[in-house]
Design an enzyme around this catalytic site. Sequence first.
Site, mmCIF file in Angstrom:
data_model
loop_
_atom_site.group_PDB
_atom_site.id
_atom_site.type_symbol
_atom_site.label_atom_id
_atom_site.label_comp_id
_atom_site.label_asym_id
_atom_site.label_seq_id
_atom_site.Cartn_x
_atom_site.Cartn_y
_atom_site.Cartn_z
ATOM 1 N N CYS A 25 44.444 34.868 44.790
ATOM 2 C CA CYS A 25 44.736 35.753 43.659
ATOM 3 C C CYS A 25 46.003 35.365 42.910
ATOM 4 O O CYS A 25 45.948 34.950 41.757
ATOM 5 C CB CYS A 25 44.859 37.202 44.142
ATOM 6 S SG CYS A 25 43.273 37.969 44.533
ATOM 7 N N LYS A 84 43.763 43.967 36.980
ATOM 8 C CA LYS A 84 43.920 43.175 38.198
ATOM 9 C C LYS A 84 44.731 41.916 37.926
ATOM 10 O O LYS A 84 45.601 41.530 38.717
ATOM 11 C CB LYS A 84 42.548 42.801 38.769
ATOM 12 C CG LYS A 84 42.598 41.887 40.003
ATOM 13 C CD LYS A 84 43.400 42.547 41.137
ATOM 14 C CE LYS A 84 43.598 41.589 42.315
ATOM 15 N NZ LYS A 84 42.374 41.282 43.021
#
Length: 400
Positions: free
Chosen positions: A258, A204
């Site tokens: 993010c 990720k």
Amino acid sequence: MLSDLKICVVGLGYIGLPSAALLANRGYQVQGVDICPEVVDTINKGSIHIVEPDLDSFVHSAVNSGHLNASLRAEPADIFILAVPTPFHEGFVPNIDYVLSATKAIASVVKPGDIVILESTSPVGTTEKVAETLRKAGVDTDALHIAHCPERVLPGHIMRELVENDRIVGGITQEAGEKVAEFYRTFVTGEVLLTDARTAEMAKLTENSFRDVNIAFANELSLLSDKFGINVWELIRLANRHPRVNILQPGTGVGGHCIAVDPWFIVHEGGEDARLIRSGREVNTRKTEWVVEKVQNEVLAFREDKGREPVVACMGLAFKPNIDDLRESPALWVFQKLVAAGIDPMAVEPNVKKHPSIVLTPWKDAAQQADIVIYLVAHREFQNLEVMGKVLDFCGVTEA
């Protein structure tokens, strides 16, 4: 039967609430947990506290069916999903305090055989720290199935992408990974891919760092194009006609929970071996600072030419188009820096109805009143908008 399984989702924000609502509509009994009483009350009324297409109908249906309820404390369940923020401390040091607090919050209610899933994007090794935290609380973690399954959704498309996107499951053990993958396959139509917890965590971070570095290339081109007197939008359109070139679009910077955060998790642990990833972060931060400088120069020129202060409008405060999310937003940072510099711009954010500390101006009013219109976010409302003053377009609104 699905209705016999209870799921506890800890954290009812941009990932936790959509996940809880989706699972409840799939037949699971879902308890959502949040530390904010207002959030809990709002959800239990069948309403939402964030903007996301289709989320309101999912939550309304889930609550009315009795499959979703929210509370301040975790209760016993079969599956626990941790979906809390992972920001960073000063100096870009990863902050997993919320993850560890959420882990402690479930420690008294987990039982042998339960599944514990960390969905929060986290530094490598965090899933192991979840297990360690549970052990320290007296939980037999050998009897649990603990894994990391990072969310991979795009704000504005969350309800669809929760189902359609491939998912990566990294178990603390092989058995844990298989158990968790089996659960995700009950509602995910994309492929569910198995690995270990550390690889899942790094995957990720890698995805978001890849995006950040590629955006940095586009933003650096915009800085160079300004210096060379070139239209960067035309430059990128032409370069992208090459069959193996696909340059992204430049913008005000990079924000969100993010892409603006996760690369620092790698840099913090990777040190000198994470040079390119660090450079990408620095370029994108520099782009936002450059935007402030360009606006300040334009304001100074207006003062000298007109002999008065200009009316300035900051068009967009969210971190990306067509959402209400202000987390790590470069547009919001630009607005705040201009306020601190004494420019006092109008704030325009069509996706936010009310802000606790910022007075918002309707976009059409701002477009008509401003001497200098600054496009910071390419919201759909700004397309083909009639503007009276000078335009500074940092996100390609006028190039669409």
